[in-house]
Design an enzyme around this catalytic site. Structure first.
Site, PDB file in Angstrom:
ATOM      1  CG  ASP A  46      -1.608  -1.133   1.613  1.00  0.00           C
ATOM      2  OD1 ASP A  46      -1.511  -2.116   0.884  1.00  0.00           O
ATOM      3  OD2 ASP A  46      -2.288  -1.109   2.640  1.00  0.00           O
ATOM      4  CD  GLN A  62       2.210  -1.129   5.214  1.00  0.00           C
ATOM      5  OE1 GLN A  62       1.997  -2.191   5.777  1.00  0.00           O
ATOM      6  NE2 GLN A  62       2.670  -0.068   5.869  1.00  0.00           N
ATOM      7  CD1 TRP A  70       2.902  -7.623   3.257  1.00  0.00           C
ATOM      8  CD2 TRP A  70       3.341  -8.981   4.990  1.00  0.00           C
ATOM      9  NE1 TRP A  70       2.459  -7.011   4.400  1.00  0.00           N
ATOM     10  CE2 TRP A  70       2.716  -7.820   5.483  1.00  0.00           C
ATOM     11  CE3 TRP A  70       3.718  -9.965   5.895  1.00  0.00           C
ATOM     12  CZ2 TRP A  70       2.441  -7.618   6.818  1.00  0.00           C
ATOM     13  CZ3 TRP A  70       3.455  -9.773   7.245  1.00  0.00           C
ATOM     14  CH2 TRP A  70       2.818  -8.608   7.693  1.00  0.00           C
ATOM     15  CG  PHE A 106      -0.038  -3.334   9.381  1.00  0.00           C
ATOM     16  CD1 PHE A 106       1.197  -3.941   9.223  1.00  0.00           C
ATOM     17  CD2 PHE A 106      -1.148  -4.157   9.545  1.00  0.00           C
ATOM     18  CE1 PHE A 106       1.346  -5.331   9.215  1.00  0.00           C
ATOM     19  CE2 PHE A 106      -1.030  -5.544   9.535  1.00  0.00           C
ATOM     20  CZ  PHE A 106       0.216  -6.131   9.372  1.00  0.00           C
ATOM     21  CB  SER A 107      -1.697   1.120   5.563  1.00  0.00           C
ATOM     22  OG  SER A 107      -1.081   0.415   4.522  1.00  0.00           O
ATOM     23  CD  GLU A 232      -7.032  -4.947   4.146  1.00  0.00           C
ATOM     24  OE1 GLU A 232      -6.399  -5.536   5.026  1.00  0.00           O
ATOM     25  OE2 GLU A 232      -6.740  -5.037   2.942  1.00  0.00           O
TER      26      GLU A 232
HETATM   27  C1  FRU Z   1      -3.900  -3.601   2.709  1.00  0.00           C
HETATM   28  C2  FRU Z   1      -3.267  -3.995   4.024  1.00  0.00           C
HETATM   29  C3  FRU Z   1      -3.607  -2.986   5.094  1.00  0.00           C
HETATM   30  C4  FRU Z   1      -2.503  -3.157   6.075  1.00  0.00           C
HETATM   31  C5  FRU Z   1      -1.323  -3.447   5.177  1.00  0.00           C
HETATM   32  C6  FRU Z   1      -0.313  -4.393   5.752  1.00  0.00           C
HETATM   33  O1  FRU Z   1      -3.238  -4.086   1.585  1.00  0.00           O
HETATM   34  O2  FRU Z   1      -3.701  -5.298   4.387  1.00  0.00           O
HETATM   35  O3  FRU Z   1      -4.892  -3.136   5.655  1.00  0.00           O
HETATM   36  O4  FRU Z   1      -2.309  -2.016   6.851  1.00  0.00           O
HETATM   37  O5  FRU Z   1      -1.856  -3.996   3.992  1.00  0.00           O
HETATM   38  O6  FRU Z   1       0.818  -4.475   4.942  1.00  0.00           O
END
Ligand code: FRU
Length: 509
Positions: A46, A62, A70, A106-107, A232
């Protein structure tokens, strides 16, 4: 190590930054998108902290620097003057505190404070207790970091929001992605995504006088099981007299050609109810109807444009991707938004026109079933505008196709069938050896016989905009850049006007 007064680089942050320095020598710019921001090294998802600060746009993301999949999240960071030419800055946040070191930072979003510092508001993915199977239970709280645009100090009062302030029964495991903004009266607001007591997504609003001490305000919008499960990355703003909520649902079910299974995007155009403050929905649609587009975030430019960025990727496709490169993940072209007749329109930011060179124009070209190439119309970093109309108004063509990223073996395509108004992107023959989604359809409202298409190509992606941006479809393509032919064909007969530009990175941005 002391980097600036009051700022101490933690070990995980110092490690990420020195890894970036070490990897710099291995970064091959020729193998990257030209004007789409891609991860410096490793993995990107994100967009975060999209903001305008001290004369430049800042875009965080991210980020997992050490591998192209990831992993506990860092915040990568880049700046730009034109939103197209990006300069990398050192990693901004690393998982280094009890409240964020389980799955990372996270975001979140960013805003300039009255004292001239940049505030980052993000979700700390910590752990609290254990699940039945003994694995740690994730606990998501909202945290702050303050800095000068390069170095950010996490706030000693973190976390500033936890799930105890939510309505009873709301989840503490799914409570994330704060989008902060400031109202004209000086109050700060944050929209957050949460799994509500009914186990369905909800968007909640918090408010603050100083951006540090936050109070729960209200539930703005409830999914009630309609669009996926958890929601999200919310973003709420006023645009053209409407209140607009953008968000990204997980676990969607398909609905016609509007929504598809998996992770989707949602644009709710409506108005805030005077009494309850809830968002009254007027229209609900996908934001982008292509394959790779998720987790939008917007900002207001100094000249008043609402500009949206997004991750140009699709979660379900990421697991099967072969990663031949040192980077994975890129952002979509920033888009200017508007609302007309209750519908969202999006168009590449006007700055893109500043990258145009080598104009080629062909007008009044008749196309039939034999694919034709037009002189000078080829390339993989291209802005292509195509107006299509029936040759004979009384004899509608069946299907018009633009083939691109093409060589003797591979191609991708955009296909339009005016009888149904259906627009389709396909990468079935783009070179993927994996079995994830390779084509998508949507309906162009009004099913016009005359259609204007704009294709923005940047090596490994295409973004298609139809009729002024009433539809957008984005997709990544794995095809080697040597496949650069563009051809046109039609079942029936259509007439085309074509305008094509190469796009080059601006040198002075
Ligand atoms: C969306 C998400 C967000 C979260 C982030 C984690 O793609 O799942 O909700 O903050 O990615 O990397």
């Amino acid at each position: 190590m002391h980097v600036m007064d009051g700022f101490v680089e933690s070990e995980p942050l110092a490690k990420a930054r020195s890894y970036e320095e070490h990897m710099e020598a291995f970064i091959d710019l020729a193998d990257r998108p030209c004007f789409h921001l891609s991860s410096y090294v490793g993995w990107m998802n994100d967009p975060n902290g999209f903001s305008y600060y001290k004369g430049e746009y800042h875009l965080f993301y991210q980020y997992s620097p050490y591998k192209t999949t990831w992993a506990p999240m860092h915040w990568g960071h880049a700046v730009s003057k034109d939103l197209l030419t990006w300069r990398n800055l050192p990693c901004a946040l690393a998982p280094d505190m009890p409240y964020d070191e389980y799955n990372g930072c996270f975001s979140g979003s960013a805003i300039e404070l009255p004292d001239g510092q940049l505030l980052l508001m993000y979700t700390g993915a910590g752990a609290n207790g254990k699940r039945k199977d003994g694995s740690p239970r994730e606990c998501q709280t909202q945290c702050l970091a303050v800095g000068d645009g390069v170095n950010f100090q996490k706030y000693e009062g973190n976390p500033v929001i936890d799930a105890s302030s939510l309505p009873e029964g709301s989840s503490s495991e799914h409570f994330r992605d704060p989008k902060i903004w400031r109202e004209e009266d000086g109050t700060y607001w944050a929209a957050l995504a949460n799994l509500g007591p009914d186990k369905s997504g909800q968007i909640v609003l918090y408010r603050s006088e100083d951006a540090f001490s936050w109070q729960f305000d209200r539930v703005l919008s409830r999914n009630r099981g309609r669009y996926g499960i958890m929601w999200e990355c919310p973003d709420l703003f006023k645009l053209d007299g409407k209140d607009v909520l953008l968000l990204s649902p997980q676990d969607m079910l398909p609905e016609g050609h509007e929504f598809y299974s998996g992770n989707g995007t949602l644009c709710i155009v409506g108005h805030l109810d005077q009494q309850s403050g809830e968002l009254v929905e007027e229209t609900v649609s996908s934001i982008d109807h292509g394959i790779d587009f998720y987790a939008t975030q917007t900002l207001l430019t100094p000249d008043g444009r609402r500009v949206m960025v997004a991750w140009m990727q699709n979660w379900d496709a990421t697991a099967g991707l072969m990663r031949a490169r040192s980077w994975f993940g890129q952002m979509a072209t920033p888009r200017e938004l508007s609302v007309r007749n209750g519908r969202l329109y999006q168009w590449p930011i006007r700055e893109l026109e500043g990258l145009r060179m080598n104009q080629i124009v062909h007008n009044g070209i008749t196309v039939d079933e034999n694919p034709i190439a037009l002189e000078g119309v080829c390339g993989r970093v291209v802005d292509l505008l195509v107006d299509i109309r029936p040759e004979d108004e009384g004899d509608l063509y069946k299907e018009f196709v633009i083939w691109f990223a093409q060589d003797s073996r591979f191609h991708s395509s955009v296909r339009y069938r005016p009888a149904h108004g259906s627009l389709e992107v396909s990468r079935i023959h783009a070179g993927s050896r994996r079995a994830y989604v390779h084509h998508r359809k949507c309906n162009v409202p009004g099913a016009p016989a005359k259609l204007s298409l704009r294709l923005v190509l940047d090596k490994y992606s295409v973004e298609v905009f139809a009729n002024d941006g009433i539809r957008a479809m984005s997709m990544t393509i794995p095809t080697e850049v040597t496949a650069d032919a563009i051809t046109f064909s039609c079942k029936g007969r259509a007439v085309l006007d074509v305008e094509k530009y190469d796009l080059a990175k601006s040198v002075d941005a």
